[in-house]
Design an enzyme around this catalytic site. Structure first.
Site, short mmCIF file in Angstrom:
data_model
loop_
_atom_site.label_atom_id
_atom_site.label_comp_id
_atom_site.label_asym_id
_atom_site.label_seq_id
_atom_site.Cartn_x
_atom_site.Cartn_y
_atom_site.Cartn_z
N GLY A 164 81.38 -72.47 75.36
CA GLY A 164 80.48 -71.53 76.02
C GLY A 164 79.43 -71.04 75.05
N ALA A 165 78.74 -69.97 75.45
CA ALA A 165 77.69 -69.42 74.61
C ALA A 165 78.26 -68.89 73.30
CB ALA A 165 76.96 -68.31 75.36
N GLU A 166 79.48 -68.37 73.36
CA GLU A 166 80.06 -67.68 72.20
C GLU A 166 81.28 -68.37 71.61
OE1 GLU A 166 79.21 -64.67 70.78
OE2 GLU A 166 77.44 -64.46 72.05
N ALA A 167 81.99 -69.10 72.46
CA ALA A 167 83.30 -69.55 72.02
C ALA A 167 83.54 -71.03 72.30
CB ALA A 167 84.38 -68.72 72.72
N ILE A 209 88.33 -78.05 75.35
CA ILE A 209 88.25 -78.01 76.82
C ILE A 209 87.01 -77.27 77.33
CG2 ILE A 209 90.71 -78.28 77.32
CD1 ILE A 209 90.56 -75.12 77.90
N ASP A 242 82.41 -58.98 82.71
CA ASP A 242 81.92 -60.36 82.81
C ASP A 242 82.61 -61.04 83.98
OD1 ASP A 242 80.48 -62.61 82.18
OD2 ASP A 242 81.58 -63.10 80.35
#
Ligand SMILES: Nc1ncnc2c1ncn2[C@@H]1O[C@H](COP(=O)(O)OP(=O)(O)OP(=O)(O)O)[C@@H](O)[C@H]1O
Ligand SMILES: [Mg+2]
Length: 196
Positions: free
Chosen positions: A7-10, A4, A111
């Site tokens: 992102g940058a990390e996950a 879904i 964040d």
């Protein structure tokens, strides 16, 4: 499992009632550093999910974690606040009330963008705690608000003023709000000196 979000990390997957959040290996980082970072953020996020629940703060329920790269949590459903704030800027009052509870518990979110907030059954939930930390410092709390202001500036420019006024109405519930807002002025000035 259905992907879904990425992102940058996950990478996030939906699996019925649950959401699986995985922080995959980043090959541009040195292996040991990468493992350490992913592990630290995963553990941080999982422990925050539990702590928030115990403080009575709205958050997805933690289902399971491997304490290194994977978290399974309750799927809140709902919508990102990012998609609705322009039409419902009064939601910012709830954002303020929620942040007041975080700061009362000495938790800094770190964040505070509107894609890290979910509206479910008319209630705002914060998510994405990989960068969160414990601190009683007024400075850290002011920086939290500074990040939220930056998010309003870049994502919700048209309703920025209205939304911020609603936010303040909610954040006033934090007993040290005056000190934080006073410090925020200094934080904002510093931001400008940095020439951004
Ligand atoms: N528990 C949840 N319930 C419903 N939707 C969720 C949940 N967790 C995440 N999401 C959705 O997935 C998106 C990405 O999740 P999240 O913000 O946790 O990841 P990220 O921004 O990639 O993570 P990070 O900033 O830690 O790298 C959110 O904006 C939200 O739309
Ligand atoms: Mg996020």
């Amino acid at each position: 499992m259905k992907e879904i979000a990425r992102g940058a990390e996950a990478v996030l997957y939906e699996n019925g009632e649950s959401i699986v959040k995985i922080r995959p290996r980043k090959t541009y980082r040195i292996l040991e550093i990468d493992q350490e970072l992913r592990k630290r953020r995963t553990k941080k996020e999982a422990s925050l999910l539990e702590k928030l629940k115990s403080e009575g703060i709205r958050a997805p329920t933690l289902i399971e974690t491997d304490n290194s790269e994977r978290i399974e949590m309750q799927n809140l459903g709902g919508k990102q606040v990012k998609l609705v704030l322009d039409k419902q800027p009064e939601l910012a009052k709830q954002i303020g009330q929620e942040l007041a509870k975080f700061h009362e518990a000495d938790i800094i979110h770190s964040d505070l963008t509107t894609s890290n907030m979910i509206l479910k059954d008319k209630e705002v939930y914060f998510i994405d705690f990989g960068l969160s930390f414990h601190s009683a410092r007024i400075e850290d709390k002011a920086v939290d608000i500074h990040l939220f202001l930056q998010a309003l500036e870049s994502r919700h420019h048209k309703v920025k003023e209205v939304a911020y006024n609603h936010f303040l109405e909610g954040y006033k519930e934090y007993r040290e709000f005056k000190n934080v807002l006073e410090r925020l002025i200094a934080v904002e000035k510093r931001g400008r000196y940095r020439g951004k």
